[in-house]
Design a protein around this motif. Structure first.
Motif, PDB file in Angstrom:
ATOM      1  N   LYS C 139       0.917  -1.185  -0.111  1.00  0.00           N
ATOM      2  CA  LYS C 139       0.526  -0.261  -0.191  1.00  0.00           C
ATOM      3  C   LYS C 139       1.163   1.389   0.273  1.00  0.00           C
ATOM      4  CE  LYS C 139      -1.552   1.175   3.432  1.00  0.00           C
ATOM      5  NZ  LYS C 139      -2.409   1.569   4.873  1.00  0.00           N
ATOM      6  N   ARG C 140       0.604   2.057  -0.707  1.00  0.00           N
ATOM      7  CA  ARG C 140       1.675   3.243  -0.983  1.00  0.00           C
ATOM      8  C   ARG C 140       0.763   4.274   0.443  1.00  0.00           C
ATOM      9  NH1 ARG C 140       2.386   6.886  -6.746  1.00  0.00           N
ATOM     10  NH2 ARG C 140       0.861   7.903  -5.270  1.00  0.00           N
ATOM     11  N   ALA C 141       1.597   5.337   0.974  1.00  0.00           N
ATOM     12  CA  ALA C 141       2.009   6.127   1.678  1.00  0.00           C
ATOM     13  C   ALA C 141       0.242   7.010   1.671  1.00  0.00           C
ATOM     14  CB  ALA C 141       2.980   6.497   2.057  1.00  0.00           C
ATOM     15  N   ASP C 142      -0.249   6.887   0.396  1.00  0.00           N
ATOM     16  CA  ASP C 142      -1.209   7.511  -0.142  1.00  0.00           C
ATOM     17  C   ASP C 142      -2.313   6.793  -0.538  1.00  0.00           C
ATOM     18  OD1 ASP C 142      -0.188   6.679  -2.331  1.00  0.00           O
ATOM     19  OD2 ASP C 142      -0.545   8.407  -3.258  1.00  0.00           O
ATOM     20  N   GLY C 143      -2.063   5.984  -0.079  1.00  0.00           N
ATOM     21  CA  GLY C 143      -3.132   4.541   0.355  1.00  0.00           C
ATOM     22  C   GLY C 143      -3.532   4.218  -0.477  1.00  0.00           C
ATOM     23  N   ILE C 144      -3.373   4.147  -1.909  1.00  0.00           N
ATOM     24  CA  ILE C 144      -3.311   3.449  -3.226  1.00  0.00           C
ATOM     25  C   ILE C 144      -2.974   1.246  -2.965  1.00  0.00           C
ATOM     26  CG2 ILE C 144      -3.263   3.121  -5.389  1.00  0.00           C
ATOM     27  CD1 ILE C 144      -2.873   6.400  -5.364  1.00  0.00           C
ATOM     28  N   VAL C 145      -3.054   0.836  -2.930  1.00  0.00           N
ATOM     29  CA  VAL C 145      -2.682  -0.306  -3.465  1.00  0.00           C
ATOM     30  C   VAL C 145      -2.310  -0.871  -4.553  1.00  0.00           C
ATOM     31  CG1 VAL C 145      -3.784  -2.703  -2.481  1.00  0.00           C
ATOM     32  CG2 VAL C 145      -4.234  -1.145  -1.567  1.00  0.00           C
ATOM     33  N   LEU C 146      -1.291  -1.099  -4.345  1.00  0.00           N
ATOM     34  CA  LEU C 146      -0.150  -1.721  -6.022  1.00  0.00           C
ATOM     35  C   LEU C 146       0.096  -3.060  -5.889  1.00  0.00           C
ATOM     36  CD1 LEU C 146       1.136   2.108  -6.442  1.00  0.00           C
ATOM     37  CD2 LEU C 146      -0.758   0.805  -7.473  1.00  0.00           C
ATOM     38  N   VAL C 147       0.602  -3.593  -6.854  1.00  0.00           N
ATOM     39  CA  VAL C 147       1.670  -4.834  -7.151  1.00  0.00           C
ATOM     40  C   VAL C 147       2.946  -4.543  -7.232  1.00  0.00           C
ATOM     41  CG1 VAL C 147       1.845  -7.304  -8.048  1.00  0.00           C
ATOM     42  CG2 VAL C 147      -0.100  -6.633  -7.004  1.00  0.00           C
ATOM     43  N   ASP C 148       3.978  -4.562  -6.860  1.00  0.00           N
ATOM     44  CA  ASP C 148       5.307  -4.269  -7.280  1.00  0.00           C
ATOM     45  C   ASP C 148       5.863  -5.400  -7.672  1.00  0.00           C
ATOM     46  OD1 ASP C 148       7.443  -3.654  -7.998  1.00  0.00           O
ATOM     47  OD2 ASP C 148       8.537  -3.431  -6.333  1.00  0.00           O
ATOM     48  N   LYS C 149       5.406  -5.260  -9.543  1.00  0.00           N
ATOM     49  CA  LYS C 149       5.599  -6.438 -10.231  1.00  0.00           C
ATOM     50  C   LYS C 149       6.926  -6.666 -10.816  1.00  0.00           C
ATOM     51  CE  LYS C 149       1.390  -5.428 -12.680  1.00  0.00           C
ATOM     52  NZ  LYS C 149       0.837  -4.776 -13.220  1.00  0.00           N
ATOM     53  N   HIS C 150       7.927  -6.106 -10.285  1.00  0.00           N
ATOM     54  CA  HIS C 150       9.184  -6.874 -10.629  1.00  0.00           C
ATOM     55  C   HIS C 150       9.631  -7.444  -9.497  1.00  0.00           C
ATOM     56  CE1 HIS C 150       8.633  -2.183 -11.369  1.00  0.00           C
ATOM     57  NE2 HIS C 150       9.690  -2.837 -12.540  1.00  0.00           N
ATOM     58  N   ILE C 151       8.874  -7.739  -8.315  1.00  0.00           N
ATOM     59  CA  ILE C 151       9.031  -8.757  -7.206  1.00  0.00           C
ATOM     60  C   ILE C 151       7.774  -9.594  -6.819  1.00  0.00           C
ATOM     61  CG2 ILE C 151      10.445  -7.523  -5.975  1.00  0.00           C
ATOM     62  CD1 ILE C 151       9.160  -7.090  -3.530  1.00  0.00           C
TER      63      ILE C 151
END
Lengths: 411, 168, 258
Positions: C139-151
């Motif tokens: 979850k980014r600091a501003d609340g957006i949930v993401l996938v780090d596709k590099h890992i």
């Protein structure tokens, strides 16, 4: 009970090389299947965005669960001091390592990015039970490896008990971790239950011992080493207890769900309307995998038959795979409850039972894991002294009374 | 793994550049790098040759986690400048040897993982349909899923679910 | 079954982390809120961060879905999302990715039916982040949930854990991705709340833009931490519902009119 002498098997017969070759071929085919899946993507499998874990996970979780259970025989000997199990402890440790190896290979080769295994081994999110499992699996290899060393190196024998105790505790934690992979899935109707962890532990007792019994009987039959009836019957009686215990957990799990109206949907799906999952549950898991083996193990007509014991163990194994299939795939096939009590539909298969047909590559990958495990056992018992020369009752049974026992089975 | 292999790259290249010309006849030909836009890169050539992956990696984490999308070390800008059209106007793919990245990486035999997710040519080189995804599946979903829909009946006792044609 | 389970009213007092960031939010709001036309506010101005500075938790991005304005049969948000991120239709709907989808929710008793979009709910306590073994789900600091596709190793445990079926696994090779939406075989992905647009200072998402363009304005994107943002104002005034509020995830996407 006499001193037990261990020796490696000859492993020069046509039968040995034939079987090893067969397992090797299956392993190769399994690897090629995983390569095919990796290079084309999972689109060539039966898995979808609805059924995200498929047949490879059924095999992988089954093997991993069975692995920790296979160690039980050794634990009974070193932790609980049951002397009659001691001659079997080495094979027990070996089998558990090999089954875990096979299961993990299947799991890893089914990843979307198996080339990033190094990432899985170096980056950990400690809130993830999956990450903990990676540590638990690696630790299991180390601890059971040391445990085997303590057992097989005479100078180290005195450490067998403490190390065996650590291995026993570790395997309980490991299976708790495996069960919790499902138990911690809060949003899914079919999972999200604390009972998953203990149920997986008792399942591991059952599946692991069934495979152990089969490997033991096969190894002694094909190497023409004596294996006494008393030992076989003791193991199958214990297996019967485990099978009954699994059945108890399954009943308790479903009864609890049936009491809560909230869970009627999933229960109705698994127990009545779920098509293949319902069939697998009742016919394979409950009837073939639990009730028939119990009859084979305990009914007077069969209770003195080694063949019945072996068939029972095979059925427990098949029932176990069916149980995994129902839990893993049946649990996903039932739709997520986004709006409890409402009818939901979308272009993304909301509110409908997901379709899943296992594909050949998935199945071959799963079988490849089984083959690797068994081939590793075969290679190890040829290389090192895992098997006692004789497990005849006169040698291995502490309760052996020459007068009472007429004939000694060598087959 | 990949990063450590990257670290070998300058070493390999260095050896080739030093020893290259005199052996050119009986060795694999040095890569011919595709022309780039502009006069010079964002860093001196020798720095880029050695450390480009470090810049990209650093910027990668800043972008993914911090939302920093400055252009100096951005991967997208690498592609924009370095992947240029051929004489016939077509753009090379990374699977082809005249792609800027591929020319050197194939020479040095270093695997690049970037392009399993990132486009290998500038956005302007890519032809897209008016609607990438008309979602035929959306329009058809009733038909598509009716056969394994859970049919719920309100019989007062809660839900009854009928799975027709669930997984066979 | 109990509909209360998912429809717990959660007023603005449960707004994420509002106390800690009240000061920053207010300060930002004082700068922002410039009116460029009657009724149209440039909320994005208050959140534009310097391009070389990382995002902070002074903002929490969220989305309000007004189901009363969402038109049954309209698919514009989905089409816009697919176009924005180059999600292509392969003709294999079971394995194709869907970041946003239209749901039809029907009350069995009354027959009342509602249409609404469903996507990643950008939870404050996302189960996908909890279960991810490598930490690729974050979850980014501003609340957006993401996938780090590099890992991301493609284990799909996050898909098992997500209560909203918001995630897709990429089942086959992809070429010609959008610059802002890198995506590739073997990784998991989901709605990014148009993070590239947010970072650019667009102050909206592709789906919300398309919805407004269609004249529905059923999707309102904004900063949940900023009490003066349209989304906060409307949440405060009318309240809203979290889907599966019983799970206590404090979602960043809220629904009105359920």
């Amino acid at each position: 009970m006499q001193n037990i002498r261990y020796s490696s098997i000859d492993g020069t017969s046509k039968g040995y090389y034939g079987l090893l070759g067969l397992f090797g071929l299956m392993a190769l085919v399994g690897y090629l299947a995983s390569h095919y899946m990796e290079s084309h993507g999972h689109v060539v499998t039966g898995m979808t965005n609805q059924i995200v874990w498929g047949t490879p996970h059924v095999f992988a979780v089954f093997l991993i669960v069975a692995a920790s259970g296979a160690l039980n025989v050794a634990s009974i000997a070193s932790v609980f001091g049951k002397i009659s199990y001691k001659p079997l402890a080495r094979l027990s440790g070996l089998l558990s390592l090999c089954l875990l190896l096979g299961g993990l290979l299947v799991l890893v080769l089914d990843l979307g990015r198996p080339d990033r295994l190094i990432v899985a081994m170096t980056k950990y999110n400690f809130k993830s039970i999956f990450a903990w499992n990676i540590i638990l699996y690696n630790g299991f290899f180390l601890i059971v490896g040391v445990y085997l060393w303590m057992m097989m190196e005479r100078k180290m024998n005195r450490f067998t008990k403490p190390v065996g105790f650590i291995a026993f505790v570790w395997r309980l934690i490991l299976t708790t971790g495996t069960g919790s992979i499902f138990g911690f899935l809060v949003a899914r109707q079919a999972y999200d239950a604390a009972v998953m962890a203990p149920m997986f532990i008792i399942m591991s007792f059952s599946f692991g011992l069934a495979i152990f019994l089969l490997v033991l009987m096969a190894a002694y039959k094909w190497t023409q080493r004596p294996l006494g009836d008393a030992l076989v019957f003791r193991l199958k009686n214990l297996l019967g207890v485990f099978v009954a215990a699994v059945l108890y957990f399954v009943i308790a799990f479903h009864l609890t769900n049936l009491y809560a109206t909230e869970h009627h949907g999933i229960e109705r799906f698994i127990l009545m309307d779920g098509g293949i999952y319902t069939q697998l549950f009742w016919w394979v898991q409950i009837l073939l995998g639990s009730l028939v083996p119990l009859a084979l193990f305990y009914l007077p007509a069969f209770s003195k038959s080694r063949t019945a014991a072996a068939i029972g163990a095979v059925l427990v194994t098949i029932g176990g795979l069916a149980q995994m299939y129902v839990i893993i795939i049946g649990g996903q096939a039932f739709p997520l409850e986004l709006f409890p009590g409402m009818e939901v539909s979308s272009s993304f298969y909301d509110g409908v039972v997901a379709n899943y047909v296992p594909s050949m590559p998935e199945f071959l990958l799963g079988l490849g894991g089984v083959a690797i495990a068994l081939a590793a056992v075969m290679a190890a018992i040829k290389a090192l002294d895992f098997l006692p020369d004789s497990l005849a009752d006169s040698v291995a049974d502490p309760h052996y009374k020459p007068a009472a026992s007429g004939s000694e089975a060598t087959a | 793994m990949i990063r450590s292999m990257f670290k070998l790259l300058p070493l390999l290249l260095g050896l080739v550049f030093i020893a290259g010309p005199s052996y050119a006849g009986d060795r694999v030909k040095l890569p011919e790098l595709a022309p780039a836009k502009g006069d010079k890169c964002v860093e001196p050539t020798d720095v880029m040759r050695r450390d480009h992956m470090e810049f990209i990696l650093h910027q990668r984490d800043e972008t993914v986690y911090g939302g920093i999308r400055t252009s100096k070390h951005s991967f997208a800008e690498c592609i924009n400048c370095h992947v240029t059209p051929r004489a016939d106007g077509s753009y090379p793919r990374v699977s082809e040897k005249d792609h800027f990245c591929a020319s050197c990486h194939s020479y040095a035999s270093v695997k690049v993982d970037c392009f399993s997710c990132h486009a290998d040519r500038p956005e302007k080189a890519i032809k897209r349909g008016a609607h990438g995804h008309s979602h035929a599946s959306f329009k058809n979903f009733d038909v598509d899923t009716a056969q394994h829909r859970l049919a719920y009946k309100d019989d007062g006792s809660g839900i009854t679910a009928q799975a027709e044609g669930s997984a066979q | 079954m109990n509909p209360e389970k998912m429809t717990q009213e959660s007023g603005a007092q449960e707004q994420p982390n509002s106390n800690r960031r009240q000061f920053l939010g207010t300060a930002a709001a004082a700068l922002g809120g410039l009116s460029i036309a009657p009724g149209v506010l440039l909320y994005s101005v208050s959140h534009a961060k310097p391009a070389d500075q990382p995002v902070t938790d002074a903002v929490r991005w969220g989305m309000l879905v007004d189901t009363s304005k969402c038109e049954d049969g309209c698919n514009d948000c989905v089409t816009a999302c697919n176009e924005e991120h180059a999600l292509t239709d392969t003709g294999r709907p079971e394995t194709d990715a869907q970041w946003i989808r239209k749901l039809t929710v029907k009350d069995r008793l009354s027959g009342n039916s509602k249409s609404m979009p469903m996507m990643c709910q950008h939870c404050e306590h996302p189960p996908c982040v909890d279960v991810c073994p490598t930490g690729a789900s974050f979850k980014r600091a501003d609340g957006i949930v993401l996938v780090d596709k590099h890992i991301c190793i493609g284990c799909r445990y996050c898909m098992m854990a997500c209560p909203y079926k918001a995630r897709s696994f990429i089942h086959e090779e992809i070429k010609d991705q959008k610059v802002e939406a890198p995506r590739g075989k073997g990784c998991v992905e989901s709605c990014t709340l148009c993070v590239h647009k947010v970072d650019r200072g667009d102050g909206t998402t592709a789906c919300a833009e398309a919805c407004a363009k269609a004249g529905h304005r059923a999707l309102i994107f904004g900063d949940l931490n900023d009490p003066n943002s349209e989304i906060s104002q409307r949440l405060k005034k009318f309240g809203a519902t979290q889907i599966r509020a019983d799970l206590g995830l404090n979602t960043g996407v809220r629904y009105q009119g359920l």
